[in-house]
Design an enzyme around this catalytic site. Structure first.
Site, PDB file in Angstrom:
ATOM      1  N   ALA A  73       0.859  -1.185   0.000  1.00 41.07           N
ATOM      2  CA  ALA A  73       0.000   0.000   0.000  1.00 41.07           C
ATOM      3  C   ALA A  73       0.894   1.234   0.000  1.00 41.07           C
ATOM      4  O   ALA A  73       2.064   1.163   0.378  1.00 41.07           O
ATOM      5  CB  ALA A  73      -0.884  -0.015   1.245  1.00 41.07           C
ATOM      6  N   GLY A 112       0.532  -5.061   0.687  1.00 39.59           N
ATOM      7  CA  GLY A 112      -0.689  -5.038  -0.106  1.00 39.59           C
ATOM      8  C   GLY A 112      -0.465  -5.529  -1.519  1.00 39.59           C
ATOM      9  O   GLY A 112      -1.373  -6.052  -2.166  1.00 39.59           O
ATOM     10  N   GLU A 115      -0.742  -9.132  -1.276  1.00 40.02           N
ATOM     11  CA  GLU A 115      -2.142  -9.459  -0.977  1.00 40.02           C
ATOM     12  C   GLU A 115      -2.990  -9.422  -2.249  1.00 40.02           C
ATOM     13  O   GLU A 115      -3.922 -10.214  -2.399  1.00 40.02           O
ATOM     14  CB  GLU A 115      -2.694  -8.513   0.073  1.00 40.02           C
ATOM     15  CG  GLU A 115      -2.088  -8.771   1.448  1.00 40.02           C
ATOM     16  CD  GLU A 115      -2.549  -7.790   2.490  1.00 40.02           C
ATOM     17  OE1 GLU A 115      -2.152  -6.604   2.387  1.00 40.02           O
ATOM     18  OE2 GLU A 115      -3.294  -8.171   3.396  1.00 40.02           O
ATOM     19  N   GLU A 135       4.319  -5.730   6.915  1.00 41.25           N
ATOM     20  CA  GLU A 135       3.515  -4.754   7.660  1.00 41.25           C
ATOM     21  C   GLU A 135       3.919  -4.643   9.139  1.00 41.25           C
ATOM     22  O   GLU A 135       3.838  -3.579   9.720  1.00 41.25           O
ATOM     23  CB  GLU A 135       2.034  -5.117   7.576  1.00 41.25           C
ATOM     24  CG  GLU A 135       1.402  -4.857   6.213  1.00 41.25           C
ATOM     25  CD  GLU A 135       1.571  -5.999   5.240  1.00 41.25           C
ATOM     26  OE1 GLU A 135       2.431  -6.869   5.452  1.00 41.25           O
ATOM     27  OE2 GLU A 135       0.838  -6.020   4.232  1.00 41.25           O
TER      28      GLU A 135
HETATM   29  N1  T1G Z   1       4.650   3.459  -0.209  1.00 41.69           N
HETATM   30  C1  T1G Z   1       5.111   4.661  -0.603  1.00 41.69           C
HETATM   31  N2  T1G Z   1       6.382   4.901  -0.980  1.00 41.69           N
HETATM   32  C2  T1G Z   1       7.237   3.860  -0.936  1.00 41.69           C
HETATM   33  C3  T1G Z   1       6.835   2.572  -0.538  1.00 41.69           C
HETATM   34  C4  T1G Z   1       5.474   2.385  -0.161  1.00 41.69           C
HETATM   35  N3  T1G Z   1       5.014   1.209   0.202  1.00 41.69           N
HETATM   36  N4  T1G Z   1       7.929   1.759  -0.606  1.00 41.69           N
HETATM   37  C5  T1G Z   1       8.954   2.510  -1.031  1.00 41.69           C
HETATM   38  N5  T1G Z   1       8.546   3.767  -1.235  1.00 41.69           N
HETATM   39  C6  T1G Z   1       9.367   4.876  -1.740  1.00 41.69           C
HETATM   40  C7  T1G Z   1      10.527   5.204  -0.795  1.00 41.69           C
HETATM   41  O1  T1G Z   1      10.083   6.100   0.211  1.00 41.69           O
HETATM   42  C8  T1G Z   1      11.502   5.840  -1.773  1.00 41.69           C
HETATM   43  O2  T1G Z   1      11.033   7.158  -2.030  1.00 41.69           O
HETATM   44  C9  T1G Z   1      11.308   5.055  -3.061  1.00 41.69           C
HETATM   45  O3  T1G Z   1       9.990   4.457  -2.946  1.00 41.69           O
HETATM   46  C10 T1G Z   1      12.320   3.958  -3.239  1.00 41.69           C
HETATM   47  O4  T1G Z   1      12.294   3.182  -2.045  1.00 41.69           O
HETATM   48  C11 T1G Z   1      -2.776  -3.043   3.322  1.00 41.69           C
HETATM   49  C12 T1G Z   1      -1.101  -1.730   4.914  1.00 41.69           C
HETATM   50  C13 T1G Z   1      10.186  -1.767  -1.964  1.00 41.69           C
HETATM   51  C14 T1G Z   1      12.112  -3.005  -0.920  1.00 41.69           C
HETATM   52  O5  T1G Z   1       6.503  -1.967   3.785  1.00 41.69           O
HETATM   53  O6  T1G Z   1      10.687  -2.104   1.659  1.00 41.69           O
HETATM   54  O7  T1G Z   1       0.898  -2.753   2.274  1.00 41.69           O
HETATM   55  O8  T1G Z   1      12.972   8.479  -1.158  1.00 41.69           O
HETATM   56  O9  T1G Z   1      14.650   3.783  -1.378  1.00 41.69           O
HETATM   57  O10 T1G Z   1      15.948   0.357  -1.424  1.00 41.69           O
HETATM   58  O11 T1G Z   1      -1.599  -4.882   4.059  1.00 41.69           O
HETATM   59  O12 T1G Z   1      11.154   0.555  -0.525  1.00 41.69           O
HETATM   60  O13 T1G Z   1      12.897   7.806  -3.584  1.00 41.69           O
HETATM   61  O14 T1G Z   1      11.270   9.500  -2.684  1.00 41.69           O
HETATM   62  O15 T1G Z   1      13.366   1.944  -0.180  1.00 41.69           O
HETATM   63  O16 T1G Z   1      15.063  -0.299  -3.727  1.00 41.69           O
HETATM   64  C15 T1G Z   1       3.973  -2.634   2.974  1.00 41.69           C
HETATM   65  C16 T1G Z   1       8.265  -0.716   1.951  1.00 41.69           C
HETATM   66  C17 T1G Z   1       3.237  -1.350   3.118  1.00 41.69           C
HETATM   67  C18 T1G Z   1       7.452  -1.946   1.603  1.00 41.69           C
HETATM   68  C19 T1G Z   1      12.503  -0.986  -2.333  1.00 41.69           C
HETATM   69  N6  T1G Z   1       5.116  -2.442   2.100  1.00 41.69           N
HETATM   70  N7  T1G Z   1       9.281  -0.449   0.946  1.00 41.69           N
HETATM   71  O17 T1G Z   1      13.716  -0.697  -1.673  1.00 41.69           O
HETATM   72  O18 T1G Z   1      14.136   1.636  -2.586  1.00 41.69           O
HETATM   73  S1  T1G Z   1       1.905  -1.505   4.266  1.00 41.69           S
HETATM   74  C20 T1G Z   1       6.327  -2.115   2.603  1.00 41.69           C
HETATM   75  C21 T1G Z   1      10.443  -1.171   0.912  1.00 41.69           C
HETATM   76  C22 T1G Z   1       0.755  -2.445   3.428  1.00 41.69           C
HETATM   77  C23 T1G Z   1      -1.405  -3.652   3.400  1.00 41.69           C
HETATM   78  C24 T1G Z   1      -0.458  -2.871   4.218  1.00 41.69           C
HETATM   79  C25 T1G Z   1      11.459  -0.743  -0.091  1.00 41.69           C
HETATM   80  C26 T1G Z   1      11.545  -1.637  -1.331  1.00 41.69           C
HETATM   81  P1  T1G Z   1      12.102   8.320  -2.390  1.00 41.69           P
HETATM   82  P2  T1G Z   1      13.674   2.651  -1.431  1.00 41.69           P
HETATM   83  P3  T1G Z   1      14.815   0.221  -2.372  1.00 41.69           P
END
Ligand code: T1G
Length: 707
Positions: A73, A112, A115, A135
């Site tokens: 998400a 998400g 999911e 999450e």
């Molecule tokens: N939402 C918004 N922005 C995100 C994002 C996300 N989920 N993931 C990464 N970004 C942005 C990050 O801030 C950065 O921005 C750019 O993308 C590159 O990221 C309903 C509620 C995917 C492994 O927890 O683990 O889904 O600084 O530098 O090292 O059940 O990003 O460039 O402007 O980290 O190659 C669950 C979190 C959400 C994944 C890539 N998902 N992200 O790593 O690049 S909760 C996560 C990561 C959810 C549902 C629930 C990593 C990555 P900027 P980066 P990277």
């Protein structure tokens, strides 16, 4: 806090539909990570509807453009009203589709994003893909059916392990546990998906929706959940969402799917409302925000780093050398004595072999990394190094001598960095004719483990040297934070004040174990004194001896820790320090000999011990840190509050669910903190309690000090 990159123009519609043969292809294209924000959710519904209405499409394929399948998400939407369709609504439509939907996964299908794939009828993963539900790392739980569908594919026990760890699994492991149906070579996800669709159409029929499957959850032993709850109570007593995860997965095996999904929603919303979610998401963005240094133009040219030198084969030098070898960068490890080199390289090998024993490295990888580290007795081997990191004894005289030699030996344009933890980087740079190429790279012990790297910008450090090292930090897996020059920079300067208060509290009547308990109850992994035992009492003792010898007016008289050090009680490394340790154990055990040393110290200082409350311990240890952090901001040693938050999160174990020192201070209440700081300044005195003007101003204005 969306960063500039995330506020770039968003594609008009991040999801497109187009048919190829008998397959309707739904493509998500929302850089950088195809986060499932409102536009993607709406586009997925529109794409699904288009596919279902397309009479020529017998099957639907969901793929993503760019470097990864949906990575979750859109975290930036959290805390704001969720515009429909919600992600649960999207996955419900996929689940109910009258046509089979195939997900072709590449990159990292997370949260998400996974999911969404779980709600499809078939999942195909490219070999290099990773799949996970992280999450829990954001204080949440999978809120779009993940706690209900994953157990139906992999069983409750494996689902609990995946969701509670938040760690991704490889495509191969996903295939082995039943999370995906096939793994394809690293072709394009579209090609792999179309092949899978053709196979499915040739077989005919439509796979059973995951929501209707029960074979993997039938007969789940209820004791699994009891045991997991007991484990969490021991391992993660502070965290809110893990127990909710256990509740949600338990609902998956005890309730019908629809009721289990409702239960998941209740638990997800409870986590979303938790202050821990706000803290963990701040921590997530903080780690990324600090990589963007204010005043350093994006796109500043950087220098190629192909070969590195490290001076000093001790604990720090060895750990630093490992950081570069781990990133595939050749390292020349220089020391003045062969015996020190041998000891250092043996320690490095032991570290790698210990990692291999845990299954995190193969024997071949150990040899590959050892092969990248070249021990040498000669600075002459550094002539073609692009960067040299000095990790020698913490003495200005020693460091200046080394930098003079490096200046004569290294090629023009080589970057010269010092790993000093307290000394003046400008004074070290002045020993060279290239101060623009000199800066601090302050690693934290153990350097091959701790993620924080304080990048200390000298007065004359050039932009491209700073940009080069900030980029290198990310390349070696560190959280690089740019800081200015002062005693202890940011992290240790704040730690020094907490240490001073911890010592004072013990002198006044508290015990080391009381101080440590208050800090571990707050969420630190170690208390101040058990951390001192881990780092080694002798480290601080030698620095204090150096300052006393140098006649530093600030140097304190020997304290009870110095007495322990003089007795050879250095901490864990000698099985006795502030605490004693059974052979092979790291468990701190209070020691009556130390209590006697403390009592003698009080007598010598003429202090009658008093009862000290836990609240006083908490306030004096934590508020003195906030006050020092505010002064650091005032002086510009840290550019932003988020830099200080990241430093203490990644260098000192500040509990990430509290978001960071200043993020927490705003929630503790700046008014309360400012009033206490003024009271301690009146009652205790000392520079550490001189109230920060910034702190007082923000408290008076009712403004936050963090971000
Ligand atoms: N939402 C918004 N922005 C995100 C994002 C996300 N989920 N993931 C990464 N970004 C942005 C990050 O801030 C950065 O921005 C750019 O993308 C590159 O990221 C309903 C509620 C995917 C492994 O927890 O683990 O889904 O600084 O530098 O090292 O059940 O990003 O460039 O402007 O980290 O190659 C669950 C979190 C959400 C994944 C890539 N998902 N992200 O790593 O690049 S909760 C996560 C990561 C959810 C549902 C629930 C990593 C990555 P900027 P980066 P990277």
């Amino acid at each position: 806090m969306p960063s500039p990159a995330q506020t770039e123009a968003v594609p008009s519609n991040p999801v497109q539909y187009a048919r190829q043969g008998r397959v309707g292809v739904i493509t998500v294209d929302y850089p950088p990570v195809n986060a499932v924000g409102h536009g993607v959710r709406s586009g997925l519904v529109a794409g699904l509807e288009a596919g279902l209405a397309d009479a020529e499409a017998a099957a639907l394929l969901l793929v993503c453009a760019g470097r990864t399948f949906m990575a979750g998400a859109d975290i930036r939407e959290f805390g704001k009203p969720s515009a429909p369709p919600t992600l649960p609504e999207v996955v419900a439509r996929l689940d109910a589709s009258a046509k089979p939907v195939i997900a072709a996964i590449h990159g990292t299908a997370l949260g998400g994003g996974l999911e969404v794939a779980l709600a499809c009828h078939l999942r195909i993963a490219l070999k290099s893909a990773k799949l996970g539900l992280p999450e829990v790392k954001l204080g949440l739980l999978p809120g779009a059916g993940g706690t209900q569908r994953l157990p139906r594919l992999v069983g409750a026990a494996k689902a609990l392990d995946m969701i509670l760890s938040g760690d991704p699994v490889s495509a191969e492991e996903a295939l082995a546990i039943g999370l995906v149906d096939a793994v394809e070579d690293d072709v394009s996800p579209l090609a792999a998906g179309l092949r899978a669709a053709d196979r499915l159409l040739a077989e005919g029929g439509i796979p059973q929706p995951v929501s209707a499957r029960t074979d993997r959850i039938a007969g789940t032993d209820p004791a699994l959940f009891t045991a997991k709850r007991a484990e969490l109570a021991k391992r993660q007593p502070h965290l809110f969402s893990p127990n909710r995860i256990v509740d949600a997965v338990e609902a998956a095996v005890t309730l019908p799917f629809a009721e289990g999904t409702s239960r998941e929603r209740e638990l997800f919303l409870a986590c979303m409302d938790s202050p821990q979610r706000a803290g963990l998401i701040h921590s997530f963005f903080a780690e990324r925000e600090v990589a963007k240094v204010p005043g350093l133009p994006a796109g500043t040219p950087t220098r190629a780093i192909r070969k590195v030198g490290v001076i000093g084969a001790g604990t720090m030098g060895g750990g630093i050398a490992m950081c570069f070898a781990n990133a595939g960068i050749p390292v020349v490890l220089v020391d003045s004595a062969q015996e020190a080199l041998d000891r250092g390289t043996a320690a490095i090998r032991r570290n790698y072999e210990a990692t291999a024993r845990k299954g995190r490295l193969t024997a071949a990888q150990v040899e590959e990394r050892m092969g990248l580290i070249h021990p040498s007795l000669s600075y002459g081997d550094l002539g073609d190094a692009d960067l040299v990191v000095e990790a020698a004894f913490e003495s200005m005289e020693v460091k200046r001598t080394i930098f003079r030699t490096l200046d004569e030996t290294c090629k023009p344009g080589a970057i010269l960095a010092t790993n000093t933890s307290t000394l003046d980087v400008d004074a070290i740079a002045a020993a060279t004719g290239r101060p623009q190429d000199v800066l601090g790279m302050h690693f934290f012990s153990p350097a091959n483990v701790m993620r924080l790297l304080e990048v200390v910008r000298g007065a004359r450090t050039s932009d491209n040297v700073l940009a080069t090292v900030m980029g290198l930090a990310r390349r070696i897996g560190k959280v690089g934070v740019a800081v200015g020059v002062c005693y202890g920079f940011v992290g240790n300067r704040i730690l020094h004040q907490r240490g001073r208060e911890s010592m004072a509290l013990v002198e006044e009547g508290a015990s080391p174990e009381q101080v440590d308990r208050v800090l571990t109850d707050f969420g630190f992994p170690l208390g101040h004194f058990s951390m001192t035992d881990l780092a080694g009492i002798d480290v601080g003792w030698r620095i204090r001896e150096e300052r006393r010898k140098a006649g530093d007016p600030e140097a304190q008289a020997p304290n009870w820790l110095d007495v322990l050090a003089e007795r050879g009680r250095y901490g864990q490394k000698t099985s006795a320090g502030v605490y004693r340790y059974e052979p092979g154990s790291r468990t701190p055990i209070p020691d009556p000999e130390v209590a006697a040393v403390i009592e003698e110290d009080r007598r010598r200082r003429g202090i009658a011990p008093r009862i000290v409350s836990d609240e006083e311990v908490r306030e004096r240890c934590l508020y003195v840190m906030v006050n020092e952090a505010a002064k650091i901001l005032e002086e510009g040693i840290a550019a932003r509050p988020v830099d200080i938050d990241a430093i203490w999160l990644h260098g000192y174990g500040f509990p990430s669910w509290r978001g960071g020192l200043l993020f927490w201070a705003d929630r503790e209440g700046l008014g309360k903190i400012a009033a206490s700081v003024q009271r301690y300044h009146r009652d205790i005195g000392g520079p550490q309690w001189r109230p920060s003007a910034l702190l007082l101003q923000r408290a008076a204005d009712g403004q936050p000090i963090g971000c």
